[in-house]
Design an enzyme around this catalytic site. Structure first.
Site, PDB file in Angstrom:
ATOM      1  N   TRP A 219       0.830  -1.206   0.000  1.00 11.43           N
ATOM      2  CA  TRP A 219       0.000   0.000   0.000  1.00 11.43           C
ATOM      3  C   TRP A 219       0.865   1.257   0.000  1.00 11.43           C
ATOM      4  CZ3 TRP A 219      -0.706   3.917   3.710  1.00 11.43           C
ATOM      5  CH2 TRP A 219      -1.801   4.760   3.491  1.00 11.43           C
ATOM      6  N   HIS A 220       1.980   1.219   0.735  1.00  6.97           N
ATOM      7  CA  HIS A 220       2.863   2.374   0.778  1.00  6.97           C
ATOM      8  C   HIS A 220       3.600   2.561  -0.549  1.00  6.97           C
ATOM      9  CE1 HIS A 220       2.446   2.477   5.226  1.00  6.97           C
ATOM     10  NE2 HIS A 220       2.799   3.739   5.075  1.00  6.97           N
ATOM     11  N   ASP A 221       4.215   1.486  -1.023  1.00  6.17           N
ATOM     12  CA  ASP A 221       4.998   1.592  -2.256  1.00  6.17           C
ATOM     13  C   ASP A 221       5.380   0.182  -2.702  1.00  6.17           C
ATOM     14  OD1 ASP A 221       6.237   2.721  -4.382  1.00  6.17           O
ATOM     15  OD2 ASP A 221       7.908   3.614  -3.279  1.00  6.17           O
TER      16      ASP A 221
END
Length: 547
Positions: free
Chosen positions: A399-401
């Protein structure tokens, strides 16, 4: 740290190009972090937009809502569907999205509209959550792969539209937050439909009128008519929280638009704004005196001692914590000024943690609550926590990267949960917890936790030179420093334990006072049960189908 960042040090020439002209003490300021530099440079524009939005919404409610929909203000449960308090946020959010994303708003509308159709079409079916997750994860990967999409790639004759992509050309960078809201709407509506199979509609709707706590607002479903596209669109693009959060569930958002939270007051909001200003000034002081970000990006640690490197690593993590605290507090302050109460994302200072579980409860707290509600509990909760934790942190990393470094960080954190859980289970038994040296055992383990958490977060969120940093710290020359640091952290944790006891006593007293307040004041009487044309209005949908 101040001396290590001195212009007189020989290392200064290596990273001075990363610094900018400052305004404190005649020193340069470290603005080498792109996210903070962007937020700081646009802060006057954000503040102006905040005051404009809050003032316009306040005038709109006085001039329009109070005159056109006085019935809603007197009895909020009589109006269902598109709420009058969302009329202006809906209009402003639409204009806000167009200004930010330009013609790319079409892509946002298509993606969010697809999620809405899936939720309304399949909500209530056992396999519906799997459909929602597949769709939203596919959106995240597609957004990353196509970098926000381009009309020219779809049809060459439409390439000219790509010149009108708004102020925020890469709208997909911040869309991850919107994806969480999309899942919240879909799952909240899904659970509302499932409830109707087990409980009568009238019993479910009767609970809407009396939300006593924030937990009630989150867990109690809204009216079925409230899950409409207009409310959904206003919720997704709600200007104060659109770009950064904190994350609020759809149920809580609509509930607060119908019944404002009693925790919001002018005094409370003003004090919160002063705290936000104090945090921003502290950040300015740190960036003028400690160039931890620029030095960390430079990554040449050969001339620094293990002691200095460890402090730079600590300050690097502290900078990340303070940066996110200010960004999230600004968004929360904006929402509070508009009458919406959200979760405080950074409930506790980064340095005021020794437990991995407590750390993640208090770091990006609204995201943690979202994960618990929509991932952890649906996957089995504590019953399946051994493998559940790995699934959650894998999702958090993706989700972050989409990078291998963040996946490594996620799996390290998930692995660290296992020894802490085992130690808590074993040493939490009465034969240990009753011993006079129990606190010492906890501090010994807590110190190991602190050090491993710092290492894991440096791996996940540090810069390219973090491997050299860790190698220098754990070298033979750094052994004495680590031993002294371990002893000092043990003493520090004894103070933290006592502070925790004070917090528990304070929370217990506040909880008891809150219960007494609700018992003495009938602030929200139960809504009357509306009769339908059915012979048995209290039948559940399942009973009506079988009957």
């Amino acid at each position: 740290m101040y001396q290590a960042s001195s212009p007189k040090r020989p290392e200064y020439a290596g990273y001075k190009d990363e610094l900018s002209k400052g305004w404190m003490f005649g020193r340069m300021i470290d603005l080498s972090d792109g996210q903070w530099d962007t937020f700081r440079s646009h802060l006057p524009a954000f503040a102006s937009l905040m005051f404009l939005y809050v003032a316009m919404n306040w005038v709109f409610r006085l001039a329009v809502v109070r005159r056109v929909s006085s019935e809603f203000l007197q009895t909020p449960t009589k109006v269902r569907g598109f709420l009058p308090t969302l009329w202006f946020p809906f209009l402003f959010a639409t204009v806000f999205a167009i200004v930010l994303s330009g013609v790319s708003t079409v892509f946002i509308l298509a993606i969010t509209g697809g999620n809405f159709i899936l939720a309304k079409r399949f909500g209530g079916r056992r396999w519906a959550p799997a459909v929602f997750w597949v769709y939203n994860m596919a959106v995240l990967f597609a957004n990353e792969y196509y970098k926000g999409y381009e009309f020219g790639r779809m049809l060459q004759s439409l390439a000219w539209l790509d010149e009108w992509r708004g102020v925020l050309r890469r709208w997909d960078v911040t869309f991850n937050i919107t994806m969480l809201r999309m899942m919240s709407f879909a799952m909240d509506y899904h659970w509302r439909v499932r409830q109707e199979d087990e409980t009568s509609v009238q019993q479910i709707d009767a609970l809407v009128a009396n939300p006593r706590t924030e937990k009630d607002r989150v867990e109690r479903s809204c009216f079925a008519q409230d899950y409409c596209f207009a409310n959904y669109w206003a919720y997704l693009l709600y200007p104060p929280l659109y770009l950064t959060g904190p994350i609020i569930t759809f149920n809580s958002f609509v509930s607060q638009m119908r019944y404002p939270s009693p925790s919001i007051s002018v005094k409370h909001t003003t004090v919160y704004g002063i705290r936000l200003l104090a945090s921003a000034l502290l950040m300015e002081l740190i960036l003028h005196t400690v160039y931890c970000v620029a030095i960390s990006k430079w990554g040449q640690w050969e001339t620094f001692s293990a002691y200095e490197i460890s402090l730079f690593g600590y300050m690097r993590l502290s900078f990340i914590w303070l940066k996110l605290l200010i960004i999230w507090r600004f968004a929360r302050f904006w929402a509070m000024a508009d009458g919406i109460d959200t979760v405080e994302n950074m409930r506790r200072c980064m340095s005021n943690n020794y437990s991995l579980q407590q750390f993640w409860r208090d770091w990006h707290c609204s995201y943690n609550k979202w994960l618990v509600r929509y991932v952890y509990i649906p996957l089995g909760g504590r019953r399946t926590s051994t493998w559940n934790t790995f699934v959650i942190f894998t999702f958090v990393a993706l989700w972050h990267d989409l990078t291998m470094r963040l996946l490594q960080w996620a799996w390290i954190i998930a692995l660290l949960f296992l020894p802490e859980g085992l130690a808590t289970w074993y040493f939490g038994k009465p034969r240990w917890s009753s011993k006079p040296y129990f606190r010492l055992l906890c501090s010994l383990g807590g110190t190991v936790n602190i050090m491993t958490m710092m290492i894991a977060n440096l791996v996940g969120f540090g810069d390219e030179g973090v491997e050299k940093m860790l190698a220098k710290i754990f070298s033979r020359s750094g052994f004495v420093f680590l031993a002294v640091a371990y002893a000092i952290l043990n003493m520090y944790l004894q103070v933290i334990f006592e502070w925790r006891e004070y917090e528990y006593r304070k929370e217990y007293a506040a909880h008891e006072a809150s219960l007494a307040q609700w018992e003495m004041a009938d602030i929200a009487p139960s809504a009357p049960v509306a009769r339908s044309g059915s012979d048995s209005p209290t039948l559940t949908k399942r009973q009506q189908r079988s009957g």
